[in-house]
Design a protein around this motif. Structure first.
Motif, PDB file in Angstrom:
ATOM      1  N   GLU A 108      55.217  51.357  42.323  1.00  0.00           N
ATOM      2  CA  GLU A 108      53.783  51.386  42.628  1.00  0.00           C
ATOM      3  C   GLU A 108      53.374  50.003  43.106  1.00  0.00           C
ATOM      4  O   GLU A 108      53.577  49.013  42.404  1.00  0.00           O
ATOM      5  CB  GLU A 108      52.990  51.768  41.372  1.00  0.00           C
ATOM      6  CG  GLU A 108      51.572  52.173  41.658  1.00  0.00           C
ATOM      7  CD  GLU A 108      51.469  53.501  42.397  1.00  0.00           C
ATOM      8  OE1 GLU A 108      50.630  53.588  43.324  1.00  0.00           O
ATOM      9  OE2 GLU A 108      52.222  54.436  42.051  1.00  0.00           O
ATOM     10  N   ILE A 109      52.806  49.936  44.321  1.00  0.00           N
ATOM     11  CA  ILE A 109      52.407  48.657  44.889  1.00  0.00           C
ATOM     12  C   ILE A 109      50.920  48.433  44.649  1.00  0.00           C
ATOM     13  O   ILE A 109      50.104  49.350  44.799  1.00  0.00           O
ATOM     14  CB  ILE A 109      52.761  48.567  46.390  1.00  0.00           C
ATOM     15  CG1 ILE A 109      52.474  47.157  46.923  1.00  0.00           C
ATOM     16  CG2 ILE A 109      52.063  49.641  47.202  1.00  0.00           C
ATOM     17  CD1 ILE A 109      53.048  46.908  48.313  1.00  0.00           C
ATOM     18  N   ALA A 110      50.575  47.215  44.249  1.00  0.00           N
ATOM     19  CA  ALA A 110      49.182  46.860  43.993  1.00  0.00           C
ATOM     20  C   ALA A 110      48.924  45.453  44.511  1.00  0.00           C
ATOM     21  O   ALA A 110      49.848  44.639  44.632  1.00  0.00           O
ATOM     22  CB  ALA A 110      48.875  46.939  42.493  1.00  0.00           C
ATOM     23  N   TYR A 111      47.660  45.166  44.819  1.00  0.00           N
ATOM     24  CA  TYR A 111      47.260  43.832  45.281  1.00  0.00           C
ATOM     25  C   TYR A 111      46.067  43.383  44.452  1.00  0.00           C
ATOM     26  O   TYR A 111      45.105  44.133  44.244  1.00  0.00           O
ATOM     27  CB  TYR A 111      46.877  43.887  46.763  1.00  0.00           C
ATOM     28  CG  TYR A 111      46.374  42.569  47.302  1.00  0.00           C
ATOM     29  CD1 TYR A 111      47.259  41.548  47.653  1.00  0.00           C
ATOM     30  CD2 TYR A 111      45.003  42.340  47.457  1.00  0.00           C
ATOM     31  CE1 TYR A 111      46.793  40.343  48.134  1.00  0.00           C
ATOM     32  CE2 TYR A 111      44.529  41.138  47.949  1.00  0.00           C
ATOM     33  CZ  TYR A 111      45.427  40.139  48.284  1.00  0.00           C
ATOM     34  OH  TYR A 111      44.958  38.930  48.759  1.00  0.00           O
ATOM     35  N   ASP A 112      46.131  42.141  43.973  1.00  0.00           N
ATOM     36  CA  ASP A 112      45.062  41.634  43.124  1.00  0.00           C
ATOM     37  C   ASP A 112      45.066  40.115  43.170  1.00  0.00           C
ATOM     38  O   ASP A 112      46.097  39.480  42.917  1.00  0.00           O
ATOM     39  CB  ASP A 112      45.269  42.126  41.684  1.00  0.00           C
ATOM     40  CG  ASP A 112      44.072  41.837  40.785  1.00  0.00           C
ATOM     41  OD1 ASP A 112      42.950  41.692  41.303  1.00  0.00           O
ATOM     42  OD2 ASP A 112      44.261  41.776  39.552  1.00  0.00           O
ATOM     43  N   ASN A 113      43.932  39.549  43.527  1.00  0.00           N
ATOM     44  CA  ASN A 113      43.752  38.094  43.495  1.00  0.00           C
ATOM     45  C   ASN A 113      44.853  37.339  44.230  1.00  0.00           C
ATOM     46  O   ASN A 113      45.426  36.368  43.723  1.00  0.00           O
ATOM     47  CB  ASN A 113      43.661  37.603  42.044  1.00  0.00           C
ATOM     48  CG  ASN A 113      42.415  38.112  41.335  1.00  0.00           C
ATOM     49  OD1 ASN A 113      41.360  38.238  41.963  1.00  0.00           O
ATOM     50  ND2 ASN A 113      42.520  38.402  40.062  1.00  0.00           N
TER      51      ASN A 113
END
Length: 533
Positions: A108-113
């Motif tokens: 699962e790919i996520a983007y944050d800060n």
């Protein structure tokens, strides 16, 4: 082949009209860029891209998918329109995570800060399935592995990060109870911002309900906030293989901790005449705020042979506040806004032509996870180091259909001394069928359940080059031929197709590629490799 060409070809098979250019509604002088639409045909990720996950950062979409037992691990794909995808790297391009040895599923790919996170499932050495995490400041890496976050006795899979309305960060995952004939709770637990530790106590969101469409499991949670609610899209029942029964359901709550309410009209996506067993995807919003679901399904035509392919469908939010899909099933063709006057014209590996002229192999080649990289490019040749193990050293490509022709050219002077090298259809190291040069003979061979057999033999040309060809129909009917010049072809199996229905494991599609079996110091040199779909 451009993806637009394949889409038009597929549309033609379904009695649609189409040109070889992207089908884009031409704007008039008053149209804005956002009013333009492109017509696309599923799959948008042809071939074995199970459990796809996608995130949008600015104008770019980044995706990944299950690797299972094929390295390099977890492809990173890029698109600017959700339709045309290009593999641009891997999370673990040249190594396995130190703590894990198999079952590289469900990233699962996520983007944050300013950072990208990949939550992934893998088998812990000497243990069970765990959810691990890796991070990078660029979507293409390099990624730093932070190791496992949760490892339950029954196994932990399908990690997903989400923030509650108060900004608290949570990890959501599935307990793999179905592996032990137990229920499959979906758990949530707070997580630190470094993504290295879970905090506090876990809590159950919901679990499968026996006797319903969910059957023995729920899994693959993907959470999106819409209005006052969090919505969890999830998959239910059997995911994979010939007996699959997958579908997509949804539950909602006003807080991550619940209480969670399942939609009374689940499943919201079921199979149809074109696509079977849809499920396990993630939600992404485009720049205009429209929501899409990227998920996998089997083609009812090619079925298990190319594996679970990546599909895209728009989410329709109903007046009742619940999400729906058109016809409650995967679409054949659909429209979405095009970011510009036309769809991106990225090259894909739908038709493959590898001349081995560059300094590196293309990103879509794969090899078994237990195998080290064992090749080099030298003066326009792919030189593959042999291995004495099972079917030898393997380099393969995903197949995308049940009907294809693969061809390669082998330098005969480089395959000798007990080496068997050639063209192979691969399920895994214990299940394969191929045509090869071995000790001055052309050999048609099979490996089934780890047992090797020879189907046919013929005398080989003495010097220069020999070409091998594999023609496949319906995914499992295979004809093998060889040629000294690419013009005159000799069939080895005398017109009777080899039945390769045993090839694909339950969670993978068939690969086609190159193998070299023999002493560890032996090599085989290939001049080119092609696949026509």
């Amino acid at each position: 082949m451009k993806i637009e060409t394949l889409l038009c070809y597929m549309a033609g098979l379904l009695a649609f009209s189409c040109s070889t250019n992207p089908t884009t509604n031409p704007p008039d002088a008053t149209d804005s860029v956002t009013s333009q639409e492109i017509t696309y045909t599923n799959p948008v990720m042809p071939g074995d891209y199970a459990d796809p996950s996608v995130v949008r950062v600015g104008k770019d979409y980044w995706a990944t998918a299950t690797s299972s037992e094929w390295a390099p691990l977890y492809p990173i794909l890029h698109s600017t329109n959700l339709v045309d995808w290009e593999t641009v790297g891997h999370v673990f391009p040249d190594r396995l995570p130190e703590w894990a040895d198999a079952h590289f599923w469900a990233p699962e790919i996520a983007y944050d800060n300013g950072k990208y996170y990949i939550y992934y499932t893998a088998n812990k050495k000497g243990g069970n399935l765990c959810v691990g995490v890796a991070s990078a400041t660029s979507p293409t890496g390099p990624y730093t592995d932070h190791g496992p976050l949760v490892c339950q006795e029954a196994g932990s899979i399908d990690g997903f990060q989400v923030r509650d309305k108060d900004g608290e960060l949570y990890l959501v995952w599935k307990e793999d109870g179905n592996s032990r004939s137990l229920p499959t709770p979906i758990w949530g637990q707070r997580m630190n911002e470094e993504r290295t530790q879970l905090l506090g106590e876990k809590f159950e969101m919901f679990r499968n309900e026996p006797g319903t469409w969910e059957g023995g499991l729920v899994e693959g949670p993907a959470i999106v906030r819409h209005g006052d609610y969090f919505y969890t899209f999830y998959a239910g029942d059997k995911c994979c293989g010939r007996e699959c029964t997958y579908g997509v359901g949804v539950a909602r709550a006003k807080s991550i901790k619940g209480p969670w309410e399942k939609y009374g009209q689940n499943p919201i996506m079921k199979q149809n005449e074109e696509w079977k067993c849809p499920g396990h995807g993630t939600v992404v919003s485009d720049e205009s705020g429209r929501d899409y679901f990227l998920y996998h399904a089997y083609s009812t035509d090619a079925f298990v042979y190319p594996g679970r392919q990546g599909l895209l469908d728009e989410i329709i939010w109903g007046e009742d506040g619940w999400p729906h899909f058109e016809n409650d099933a995967p679409s054949v063709t659909a429209q979405l806004p095009a970011p510009g006057a036309a769809a991106a014209a990225t090259e894909t590996d739908l038709d493959i032509k590898e001349e081995f002229e560059g300094g590196e192999l293309s990103e879509t080649w794969q090899w078994p996870v237990a195998q080290q990289q064992a090749y080099k490019l030298n003066d326009g040749l792919l030189v593959l180091n042999a291995s004495p193990e099972k079917i030898g050293t393997v380099l393969g490509k995903r197949t995308i259909d049940g009907d294809y022709t693969a061809t390669t050219a082998l330098r005969t002077g480089n395959a000798h001394g007990g080496t068997m090298a050639g063209l192979t259809a691969i399920g895994d190291n214990d299940n394969a069928v191929g045509i090869a040069l071995s000790d001055e003979q052309i050999v048609l061979w099979a490996m089934k359940g780890g047992s090797f057999s020879t189907i046919a033999r013929a005398a080989a040309p003495q010097e220069g080059m020999v070409q091998f060809q594999l023609t496949t129909e319906n995914g499992d009917q295979m004809q093998f031929a060889w040629s000294p010049d690419g013009t005159t072809w000799h069939t080895l199996n005398e017109g009777k197709a080899v039945d390769a229905s045993y090839l694909p494991p339950w969670d993978r599609g068939v690969r086609v590629g190159l193998t070299a079996k023999g002493p560890a110091n032996a090599t085989a040199a290939f001049d080119w490799f092609r696949v026509d779909n």
